[in-house]
Design an enzyme around this catalytic site. Structure first.
Site, short mmCIF file in Angstrom:
data_model
loop_
_atom_site.label_atom_id
_atom_site.label_comp_id
_atom_site.label_asym_id
_atom_site.label_seq_id
_atom_site.Cartn_x
_atom_site.Cartn_y
_atom_site.Cartn_z
N ARG A 1 45.51 26.12 39.91
CA ARG A 1 44.06 25.98 40.06
C ARG A 1 43.57 24.54 40.17
NH1 ARG A 1 41.84 30.78 36.11
NH2 ARG A 1 42.55 32.47 37.45
N GLU B 1 40.64 34.89 41.45
CA GLU B 1 41.82 34.41 42.17
C GLU B 1 42.51 35.57 42.87
OE1 GLU B 1 43.89 31.03 40.58
OE2 GLU B 1 45.52 32.40 40.13
N HIS C 1 35.46 26.61 34.12
CA HIS C 1 35.81 28.02 33.88
C HIS C 1 36.52 28.27 32.56
CE1 HIS C 1 37.14 32.05 34.75
NE2 HIS C 1 38.40 31.70 34.73
N HIS D 1 37.68 26.31 38.04
CA HIS D 1 38.18 27.41 38.88
C HIS D 1 37.78 27.13 40.32
CE1 HIS D 1 38.83 31.40 40.52
NE2 HIS D 1 39.43 31.75 39.39
N PHE E 1 49.56 36.08 42.18
CA PHE E 1 48.52 35.23 41.60
C PHE E 1 48.95 33.78 41.70
CE2 PHE E 1 44.93 37.40 40.15
CZ PHE E 1 44.17 36.59 39.32
N GLN F 1 39.54 23.48 32.82
CA GLN F 1 39.87 24.07 34.12
C GLN F 1 38.63 24.33 34.96
OE1 GLN F 1 41.69 28.20 34.76
NE2 GLN F 1 43.32 26.79 35.30
N ARG G 1 46.06 26.07 33.26
CA ARG G 1 46.44 27.46 33.01
C ARG G 1 46.62 28.19 34.33
NH1 ARG G 1 43.87 32.14 33.03
NH2 ARG G 1 41.72 31.44 32.95
N LEU H 1 32.07 33.79 38.84
CA LEU H 1 33.49 33.76 39.15
C LEU H 1 33.87 34.73 40.27
CD1 LEU H 1 36.39 32.89 38.31
CD2 LEU H 1 36.41 34.88 36.80
#
Lengths: 560, 298, 319
Positions: free
Chosen positions: A273, A242, A337, A229, A114, A227, A372, A239
């Protein structure tokens, strides 16, 4: 006469995990949620949950450092340490409850990579990890006979003698307003995505928890950290996890180049991100996008792989855009996001208001700092959901009785009736759209003094119209129209804090990227912003700062 | 037009009037057919509960027989249609599975290559013959007759196996047929619901409720008769209507239920004996008289 | 593009509960979903319209409702797909559940069904260290059930629930299936027995495929119920008419290549169950009178021995 030892606001991952903990300890607990628990936005988390599993040669320090680096060194390192140390047990516990995590060939939990991490330590269920965990936690709640005030909307926290003693809430099914008294309240009501437009967030993510705590005197910390995304589906804003990039998908511009090479030659598509979103936005702004998007290419992963590991993404792509990801790349763009900012808590979820705890997206411990990492949010919810519960259970031992006051109930009844009785004015949706679009314009992937001041001006304009909006539905039963008005008020509070934080921080750090001050300034700004509600101040806010807690890792330049 | 004809078990058993009327209609329309006398029962979904693979083998065997003859299959029963379509859909998407099944068929010298199509007589009439051509064979218009369509689950679900997206006409096939014979469609919500036959011997109370609801509602809305392409539905809606109506609504079985070829046969001017209309449990006298009273086309 | 909706409204507070149809026409983006249209109506035309929705991405399960008679998740139902020429769409609340207001139904029916199947893992031990060991295939197999977002569409359209509120229902049974297939659960046999024996259990499904057709997530509840039946039989549950029915059908085709209907009826009733056998007499007589009682010596398909051979092969394979 509704009363409990512990009342948890929000039935998502953090809320349910806290509830399970209190129940196991024999406490009298209830969850109150404006939607049925399984409808909570936790179900939209897709990619996975991080944990270093020490029996595989991974160490918690590695995860902690990746998290801290990802946060652009704004995270409080003691909080991150706690999260990384407890992560392994947290994930194992979920598995033992029945979550159907993916497995490796040895039958043990399998992992994927990730963003922001070189080691694969993300545990997952296809592309529906959040939903899979939420449903299992709900099963546990059923097993334990958890009391849920289902579709009850909290309008105010009851604060007495500076302590949080319960809530005032509307039972949406009947329209009746009640108080629920509690010795401790855990706020787990999620994020505030709807303060922006567009957003990946559900319509219910209106920052209720943040606003309620803010109104009760708790500060909102680092609210400027929003954030975006990198991969939200074109036109719909849905969404696209990721996990796609974690499993090897590429990001391409209109020229077919993997443009991440330019800004993150090492981590490429798996940089943090904020880095990826900025890279994409740059491509788009400089004319190398396609209709305001870049392309997410999964074709080389093969159809079977996509359908097995990323099934939900394929479903969304085909159903909403008619694009088969095995045949064609998917257009994506940065989309709002997650809010790293939130109610300030310590590592046990305690806020500055005794009796009020917070966990999950609405809280800011801070473990995510200025950005994050993906798959850390699910981890955050269960670790701090549990910790808040543990601390709350201890705290209530010192609370002898419940509040007897019905003052708050009376004043809320008057306030809500007045809202219903307003003469015809603007529609709630109009105000919300105006506010949210202005927020995205002014506090976007890139921002500067003038854009942020524009957001402030826009927000002030919306605020000036707030006493004029009206509610068309005058009925009691399931009056969502009234609920939207109340949510709007919460959203405006959140927006106010976001703008205040953004205008305060005079540097670029993580997700707060100012094109007019592009460098990070650790000398002056290795600090959190804390926004307090203060009607005596010009824009209704008072901003203070506090130092970031450093334990092991000195801040260095963040390079991917 | 030539077909490998698969009448199914019930048309040869508990609903012989379906078989007889179908043959009469096919004869009038010059539909050539060769009966697949060696083909086994489709399993009706029941056999598949015990062993799905066994059911698939039996149906693929039937497909292979027709394929060998170079003919498409025609069926008279919604359940046969649905079960066969599902089996076909399954094996066409899974070559490995099909190969496994074909192994079992080697002894009989059969091998299914995946080219057989299965169509209910109702679809044959609409898609292969066409309603216009069909109407040329009608000698009377069933004007003023209100007909309630009852499809039978397996004729409309699952829509992917039944290829609805490339054949949208299948969604309204019964209504279109009713209108083509000059009748009025009595629309009601239960037309694509379940008749209750599958649970007749398992939970009779529920089965009777379904029969009573559907026939009762259609009657309340003014239907003179119900038409169904499924003999299993017919067994329940006709055979058990007296018991169901009495038990659930406290009224009499007063809605005759007829098969698709019988409806067509009436429009073609055929008599009640040929069409087996005397073999129903719920009397069809009234609609036969209604039809006979209508003028013949010149 | 114009979306043309006819919505069933309900206000319990109006004259003791008033139901009426309300028509709306809204101009929407060509790619709009039915949900987009409803939200637009709610935001711009009629704030009194009550409906549930949240994620708009088919993962939260909030927005189930009937569109032209079939339950759907309206957030992923595009207007242009179901009304290509601007046809009016009939929007109603989900079926088989109590309506609270307009398009909002009570979730009590749905969740009480779920509760009935003990919907939580029941392992018989906790691993000393780490996780339960399980193959990836066994976990992926459960995805079919785990994909369920509890939207209620299957329950809404279930034809058995229409006549029998005691049926456990497609969603709960699909969930129960998940636990019988989870290698970590220790109660498989007990679960199968209860689902087999209980009134309203797996044998009450009428196999109408409605739930398979309307499920927006590919859970195919009926297929799961059929698998539960197969598992229940394998686990030795042979005490139900449903079992006898299946067994009789299977054996009839084995013996005759075709279905022996008379035998099926009697086997399903149960040869020692005199009341049920007697129950068959009236229909038998009626059929006989019309000359269509299937013969006691059943018709066989031509060359039916070949069918028996096939059965023997397949049964030999699995033993």
């Amino acid at each position: 006469m509704y009363k409990h030892d512990v009342l948890i606001i929000g039935g998502g991952l953090a809320g349910l995990r806290a509830a399970v903990e209190v129940t196991r300890a024999g406490g009298d607990v209830a969850v109150i949620s404006k939607v049925h628990p399984v409808r909570s936005h936790s179900n939209a988390a897709q990619g996975g949950i991080n944990a270093p599993l020490t029996d595989r040669g991974d160490d918690w320090e590695g995860h902690a450092y990746d998290t801290i680096k990802g946060s652009d060194f704004l995270a409080d390192q003691d909080a991150v340490e706690v999260m990384s140390v407890e992560a392994g047990d947290a994930v194992l516990e979920l598995e033992r409850m029945g979550v159907i995590f993916s497995r490796g060939d040895d039958g043990k939990l399998g992992t994927r990579r990730f963003g922001g991490q070189k080691i694969a330590r993300t545990f997952f269920v296809g592309a529906i990890t959040g939903s899979a965990i939420l449903h299992v936690l709900f099963e546990q709640a059923l097993k334990l006979g958890l009391n849920v005030y289902e579709e009850w909307f909290v309008t105010k926290l009851i604060i007495e003698d500076g302590r949080c003693r319960g809530v005032v809430a509307i039972d949406l099914k009947t329209g009746e307003i009640h108080t629920i008294k509690a010795k401790a309240v855990i706020m787990a009501a999620g994020g505030a995505g709807r303060v922006f437009e567009p957003s990946t967030n559900a319509l219910i993510c209106t920052g209720d928890g943040l606003a309620l705590a803010y109104q009760a005197g708790a500060p909102l910390m680092d609210m400027e950290m929003i954030q975006y995304h990198p991969t939200t589906l074109a036109r719909t804003g849905i969404l696209m996890s990721e996990a796609a990039r974690g499993e090897g998908a590429h990001l391409l511009n209109a020229d077919g180049e993997r443009f991440m090479e330019k800004t993150a030659p090492d981590y490429m598509e798996l940089a943090s991100r904020d880095v990826v979103s900025r890279a994409e936005q740059t491509e788009i702004d400089e004319g190398r996008g396609i209709d305001g998007n870049v392309l997410l290419d999964l074709r080389h992963l093969g159809r079977d792989f996509i359908e097995q590991r990323l099934g939900y993404l394929q479903e969304v792509s085909v159903e909403f855009l008619g694009i088969d990801m095995a045949e064609q790349p998917v257009p994506v763009q940065p989309g709002m996001h997650y809010i790293m900012g939130g109610i300030k808590t310590d590592i046990d979820g305690a806020t500055n208001v005794p009796g009020l705890y917070a966990a999950g997206e609405c809280a800011n411990v801070s473990v995510h700092g200025a950005n994050r990492l993906g798959a850390n949010s699910l981890l955050d919810t269960v670790v701090f959901g549990r910790r808040s519960a543990v601390h709350a259970i201890e705290y209530i031992k010192s609370v002898d009785d419940h509040s007897a006051s019905e003052e708050e109930l009376a004043s809320e009844q008057v306030r809500l009736q007045a809202l219903l009785d307003r003469p015809k004015g603007e529609r709630v949706a109009t105000l919300r759209n105006d506010m949210a679009r202005g927020m995205t314009r002014g506090i976007g992937v890139f921002r500067d003094q003038s854009s942020m001041e524009g957001a402030l001006e826009n927000l002030e304009n919306v605020k000036s119209r707030m006493s004029g909006f009206s509610i068309e539905n005058k009925g009691k039963i399931f009056n969502t129209d009234l609920m939207f008005g109340l949510e709007l008020e919460f959203m405006v509070d959140c927006a106010e804090a976001v703008v205040a934080g953004a205008l305060t921080r005079k540097e670029s750090r993580g997700a707060h990227f100012r094109t007019d001050i592009t460098e990070r300034d650790d000398d002056n700004w290795l600090k959190h912003t804390l926004v307090y509600k203060d009607e005596t101040q010009e824009h209704g806010t008072r901003v203070e700062t506090s130092d970031v807690k450093i334990t092991q890792w000195q801040p260095v330049k963040r390079v991917y | 037009m030539k077909y490998a004809f698969y009448p199914g078990c019930v048309a040869r058993g508990g609903a012989p009037e379906l078989y007889d009327s179908a043959l009469a209609v096919m004869d009038r329309l010059d539909i050539e057919h060769v009966e697949l006398t060696k083909a086994a029962c489709t399993g009706a979904g029941v056999l598949q509960e015990k062993n799905l693979k066994m059911g698939d083998i039996l149906n693929v065997r039937t497909f292979a027989m027709a394929e060998q003859m170079g003919l498409p299959i025609m069926v008279l029963c919604s359940t046969c249609q649905g079960v066969m379509a599902q089996a076909n859909h399954r094996v066409k998407r899974d070559p490995e599975y099909l190969a496994e099944i074909n192994k079992h068929l080697e002894d009989e010298g059969l091998e299914y290559k995946g080219t057989t199509s299965v169509k209910h007589l109702l679809w044959v009439l609409i898609e292969d013959i066409g309603l216009d051509k069909l109407k040329e064979t009608f000698t009377r218009e069933l004007t003023g007759m209100n007909m309630a369509p009852f499809y039978g689950c397996y004729m409309v679900r699952p829509s992917d196996a039944l290829e609805f997206s490339s054949n949208p006409q299948r969604e309204t096939s019964l209504e279109d047929l009713i209108q083509s014979v000059g009748g009025n469609v009595t629309d009601f919500a239960g037309k694509t619901a379940c008749c209750g036959f599958p649970i007749l011997f398992i939970n009779q109370a529920n089965s009777m409720k379904m029969v009573a609801n559907h026939t009762g509602t259609a009657k309340d809305l003014g239907a003179d008769a119900m038409v169904t392409p499924c003999p299993l539905c017919h067994l329940n809606l006709d055979g058990y209507q007296p018991k169901a109506r009495r038990q659930v609504r406290g009224d009499k079985a007063d809605l005759p239920v007829i098969h698709v070829p019988q409806l067509i046969g009436l429009a073609m001017g055929m008599n009640e004996k040929t069409l087996g209309l005397k073999k129903h449990i719920v009397s069809t006298k009234k609609i036969v008289r209604m039809a006979e009273a209508l003028p013949s086309k010149v | 593009m114009q979306a043309n909706l006819k919505v069933k409204r309900f206000d319990p507070a109006d004259e003791g509960g008033k139901t009426w149809w309300q028509e709306y026409k809204v101009d929407v983006h060509p790619d709009s979903t039915v949900l987009d249209s409803l939200i637009q109506i709610r935001e711009q035309d009629d704030g009194t319209l009550a409906l549930r929705c949240a994620c708009r991405a088919s993962i939260c399960g909030s927005c189930g409702m009937k569109v032209n008679g079939d339950a759907k998740l309206v957030c992923k139902t595009r207007v242009v797909d179901i009304a290509p020429n601007g046809e009016q769409l009939v929007i109603e609340p989900m079926g088989n559940q109590h309506v609270i207001r307009d398009l909002v139904v009570s979730l009590d029916t749905f969740f009480s069904q779920i509760q009935r199947v003990d919907p939580f893992l029941q392992p018989d031990h906790v691993p000393e260290q780490g996780e339960y060991i399980a193959s990836n295939d066994s976990m992926e197999n459960l995805l079919t059930s785990m994909n369920c977002i509890m939207c209620g569409c299957c329950v809404s359209d279930c034809t058995v629930l229409e006549v029998d509120a005691n049926f456990i229902g497609p969603a709960a049974l699909a969930k129960a299936w998940r636990f019988t297939e989870d290698p970590r659960d220790s109660k498989r046999d007990e679960r199968l027995k209860v689902l087999n024996d209980e009134a309203g259990g797996i044998w009450d499904c009428t196999r109408c495929l409605k739930c398979v057709e309307v499920c927006p997530k590919g859970v195919a509840p009926m297929d799961r119920i059929m698998e539960l039946r197969e598992s229940a039989i394998e686990a030795g549950n042979t005490n139900t008419p449903g079992y006898h029915h299946t067994e009789s059908f299977y054996n009839s085709v084995k013996k005759n290549g075709r279905l022996d209907e008379t035998r099926l009826a009697m086997d399903s009733a149960g040869w020692t169950n005199i009341p049920r056998l007697l129950d068959l007499v009236p229909i038998g007589i009626a059929a006989m009178r019309k000359g269509k009682l299937p013969p006691l010596i059943p018709h066989k398909s031509e060359d039916h021995k070949k069918v028996k051979d096939l059965y023997d092969n397949v049964e030999g394979e699995s033993s």
